[in-house]
Design a protein around this motif. Structure first.
Motif, PDB file in Angstrom:
ATOM      1  N   ILE A 198       0.829  -1.210   0.000  1.00  0.00           N
ATOM      2  CA  ILE A 198       0.000   0.000   0.000  1.00  0.00           C
ATOM      3  C   ILE A 198       0.867   1.266   0.000  1.00  0.00           C
ATOM      4  N   PHE A 199       2.018   1.211   0.643  1.00  0.00           N
ATOM      5  CA  PHE A 199       2.921   2.365   0.591  1.00  0.00           C
ATOM      6  C   PHE A 199       3.552   2.497  -0.790  1.00  0.00           C
ATOM      7  N   LEU A 200       3.887   1.370  -1.404  1.00  0.00           N
ATOM      8  CA  LEU A 200       4.456   1.414  -2.750  1.00  0.00           C
ATOM      9  C   LEU A 200       3.442   1.983  -3.737  1.00  0.00           C
ATOM     10  N   PHE A 201       2.208   1.549  -3.645  1.00  0.00           N
ATOM     11  CA  PHE A 201       1.152   2.054  -4.524  1.00  0.00           C
ATOM     12  C   PHE A 201       0.919   3.545  -4.284  1.00  0.00           C
ATOM     13  N   LEU A 251       8.783   4.312   5.893  1.00  0.00           N
ATOM     14  CA  LEU A 251       7.826   4.438   4.792  1.00  0.00           C
ATOM     15  C   LEU A 251       7.001   5.716   4.927  1.00  0.00           C
ATOM     16  N   HIS A 252       6.698   6.095   6.155  1.00  0.00           N
ATOM     17  CA  HIS A 252       6.001   7.370   6.371  1.00  0.00           C
ATOM     18  C   HIS A 252       6.883   8.552   5.975  1.00  0.00           C
ATOM     19  N   ILE A 253       8.173   8.443   6.277  1.00  0.00           N
ATOM     20  CA  ILE A 253       9.108   9.514   5.911  1.00  0.00           C
ATOM     21  C   ILE A 253       9.190   9.649   4.397  1.00  0.00           C
ATOM     22  N   ILE A 291      12.617   3.652  -5.172  1.00  0.00           N
ATOM     23  CA  ILE A 291      13.818   2.814  -5.261  1.00  0.00           C
ATOM     24  C   ILE A 291      14.375   2.531  -3.867  1.00  0.00           C
ATOM     25  N   ILE A 292      14.346   3.539  -3.004  1.00  0.00           N
ATOM     26  CA  ILE A 292      14.810   3.350  -1.619  1.00  0.00           C
ATOM     27  C   ILE A 292      13.950   2.306  -0.922  1.00  0.00           C
ATOM     28  N   GLN A 293      12.627   2.410  -1.095  1.00  0.00           N
ATOM     29  CA  GLN A 293      11.753   1.415  -0.468  1.00  0.00           C
ATOM     30  C   GLN A 293      12.059   0.009  -0.974  1.00  0.00           C
TER      31      GLN A 293
END
Length: 233
Positions: free
Chosen positions: A60-63, A181-183, A210-212
């Motif tokens: 969900i963070f990637l999306f 992920l929030h950052i 890319i970092i994620q």
């Protein structure tokens, strides 16, 4: 009643985009409820539930980052000019979707444990927080107040459920990854607010993605599985 029909219309229109995130997960939750009930009392249930939860958070963070990478061009294409200013609400409302999904995931565990009282108390908490914050913030910062109140209220529900279920020994979350992920999401939102160059915004948010991917092994697994499927096809 307070801001008028135009503000309500903008809020309703831009809310369609974060809703895409929750819609994509709705199919998963139908099967997850059955699986959670079957696996809840198994020997390795904590590890299984935690792994699934981490996959959901990663996706969900990637999306959400992907949506923020093309946010302004997407709004220009899909919405009328009158609604374009509403794009500023979307980063906040993406948080609403994220906390809605995570709290919904945890809510299924209450059903699996036959302890739905936690659902009642957490939902009541979220409703009270939502009403109080909406009434106070909407007069101060307008329609943004409604979005922020929603985000905080659903986060309250998520936090209550996570702490409670963790005490039951059924879940463990990677807090460091959750914060990071929030950052990344905050950086992606800030660059959208501060920079008008869509190409530059895309590059910066792509770096965040890319970092994620580089730090999140679950995303790597998903990408490798997709590549394998494509090669077989």
């Amino acid at each position: 009643m307070i801001l008028g029909a135009s503000a309500n219309g903008i809020y309703a229109m831009v809310n369609r985009f974060p809703t895409m995130v929750t819609t994509l997960t709705s199919i998963f939750f139908q099967s997850w409820q059955m699986t959670a009930i079957e696996e809840y009392d198994s020997k390795d249930s904590r590890e299984f539930i935690s792994n699934v939860f981490e996959y959901i958070i990663s996706l969900i963070f990637l999306f959400s980052l992907g949506m923020l990478s093309v946010l302004k061009p997407m709004i220009r294409i899909l919405l009328a000019t009158d609604y374009y200013g509403g794009w500023k609400l979307i980063p906040i409302m993406l948080l609403v979707s994220i906390y809605t999904i995570t709290s919904g995931f945890l809510g299924v565990l209450y059903t699996a444990s036959k302890n739905t009282v936690g659902v009642f108390y957490s939902t009541l908490l979220g409703a009270i927080v939502n009403v109080l914050l909406t009434v106070s913030l909407i007069r101060w910062i307008g329609v943004y107040g409604a979005a922020i109140a929603n985000a905080i209220s659903f986060f309250s529900v998520f936090l209550y459920r996570y702490i409670h279920i963790k005490k039951l020994g059924k879940i463990q979350m990677n807090i460091a990854k959750f914060v990071l992920l929030h950052i990344l999401l905050a950086i992606a939102a800030a660059i959208n607010y501060e920079v008008n160059n869509s190409a530059f915004v895309f590059i910066v948010v792509l770096i965040c993605i890319i970092i994620q991917i580089s730090i999140d092994r679950r995303i790597k697994v998903i990408i490798l599985d997709i590549v394998k499927v494509i090669r077989r096809a």
